[in-house]
Write a protein that holds these residues in place. Structure first.
Motif, PDB file in Angstrom:
ATOM      1  N   ILE A  28       0.823  -1.202   0.000  1.00 57.76           N
ATOM      2  CA  ILE A  28       0.000   0.000   0.000  1.00 57.76           C
ATOM      3  C   ILE A  28       0.861   1.257   0.000  1.00 57.76           C
ATOM      4  CG2 ILE A  28      -0.261   0.262   2.471  1.00 57.76           C
ATOM      5  CD1 ILE A  28      -3.402   0.440   1.089  1.00 57.76           C
ATOM      6  N   GLY A  29       0.388   2.248  -0.727  1.00 55.66           N
ATOM      7  CA  GLY A  29       1.078   3.527  -0.764  1.00 55.66           C
ATOM      8  C   GLY A  29       0.343   4.536   0.092  1.00 55.66           C
ATOM      9  N   ARG A  30       0.756   5.771  -0.023  1.00 51.44           N
ATOM     10  CA  ARG A  30       0.084   6.866   0.670  1.00 51.44           C
ATOM     11  C   ARG A  30      -0.785   7.605  -0.338  1.00 51.44           C
ATOM     12  NH1 ARG A  30       4.598  10.248   3.489  1.00 51.44           N
ATOM     13  NH2 ARG A  30       2.833  11.649   3.447  1.00 51.44           N
ATOM     14  N   CYS A  31      -1.779   8.277   0.132  1.00 52.61           N
ATOM     15  CA  CYS A  31      -2.614   9.076  -0.748  1.00 52.61           C
ATOM     16  C   CYS A  31      -1.892  10.392  -1.009  1.00 52.61           C
ATOM     17  CB  CYS A  31      -3.979   9.322  -0.119  1.00 52.61           C
ATOM     18  SG  CYS A  31      -5.091  10.183  -1.247  1.00 52.61           S
ATOM     19  N   GLU A  32      -1.351  10.516  -2.201  1.00 54.27           N
ATOM     20  CA  GLU A  32      -0.626  11.719  -2.608  1.00 54.27           C
ATOM     21  C   GLU A  32      -1.247  12.243  -3.907  1.00 54.27           C
ATOM     22  OE1 GLU A  32       3.385  10.315  -2.845  1.00 54.27           O
ATOM     23  OE2 GLU A  32       3.635  10.367  -0.677  1.00 54.27           O
ATOM     24  N   PRO A  33      -2.342  12.988  -3.792  1.00 52.20           N
ATOM     25  CA  PRO A  33      -3.097  13.405  -4.970  1.00 52.20           C
ATOM     26  C   PRO A  33      -2.299  14.221  -5.983  1.00 52.20           C
ATOM     27  CG  PRO A  33      -4.301  13.928  -2.964  1.00 52.20           C
ATOM     28  CD  PRO A  33      -2.965  13.434  -2.559  1.00 52.20           C
ATOM     29  N   VAL A  34      -1.456  15.136  -5.528  1.00 46.34           N
ATOM     30  CA  VAL A  34      -0.698  15.971  -6.456  1.00 46.34           C
ATOM     31  C   VAL A  34       0.270  15.111  -7.270  1.00 46.34           C
ATOM     32  CG1 VAL A  34       0.978  17.853  -6.625  1.00 46.34           C
ATOM     33  CG2 VAL A  34      -0.954  18.057  -5.055  1.00 46.34           C
TER      34      VAL A  34
END
Length: 94
Positions: A28-34
């Motif tokens: 799982i990754g992190r939520c990094e929208p940009v």
């Protein structure tokens, strides 16, 4: 919401589950929208499909698997639409 969002979510879930079987603690990754918008725009610029572009976002670990993260990515694409028009079009117009 466009019909693309369920497709992206289904693709992401399939990719995440396949990777989870290989690496149980590190999939799982992190939520990094940009970052997700930038990665997706690069993939779309290279001629990849929407699903392949979102797979690149998952591979870049900029998606945490949640529906909220998809909403944040779509919101970021709205805010960044002038600099990253392909992502905006993919997530909002198609």
């Amino acid at each position: 919401m466009t019909s693309l969002t369920p497709l992206l979510l289904a693709t992401a879930v399939n990719l995440v589950m396949a990777q989870a079987a290989q690496e149980p603690k590190q999939w799982i990754g992190r939520c990094e929208p940009v970052n997700a918008v930038m990665v997706m725009n690069q993939a779309l610029t290279e001629g990849k499909t929407d699903a392949e572009a979102f797979a690149a976002v998952v591979e870049a670990r900029s998606f945490d698997g949640s529906k909220a993260c998809i909403d944040f990515i779509r919101e970021a694409s709205m805010n960044m639409r002038e600099g990253y028009p392909r992502t905006f079009q993919s997530l909002w117009m198609d």
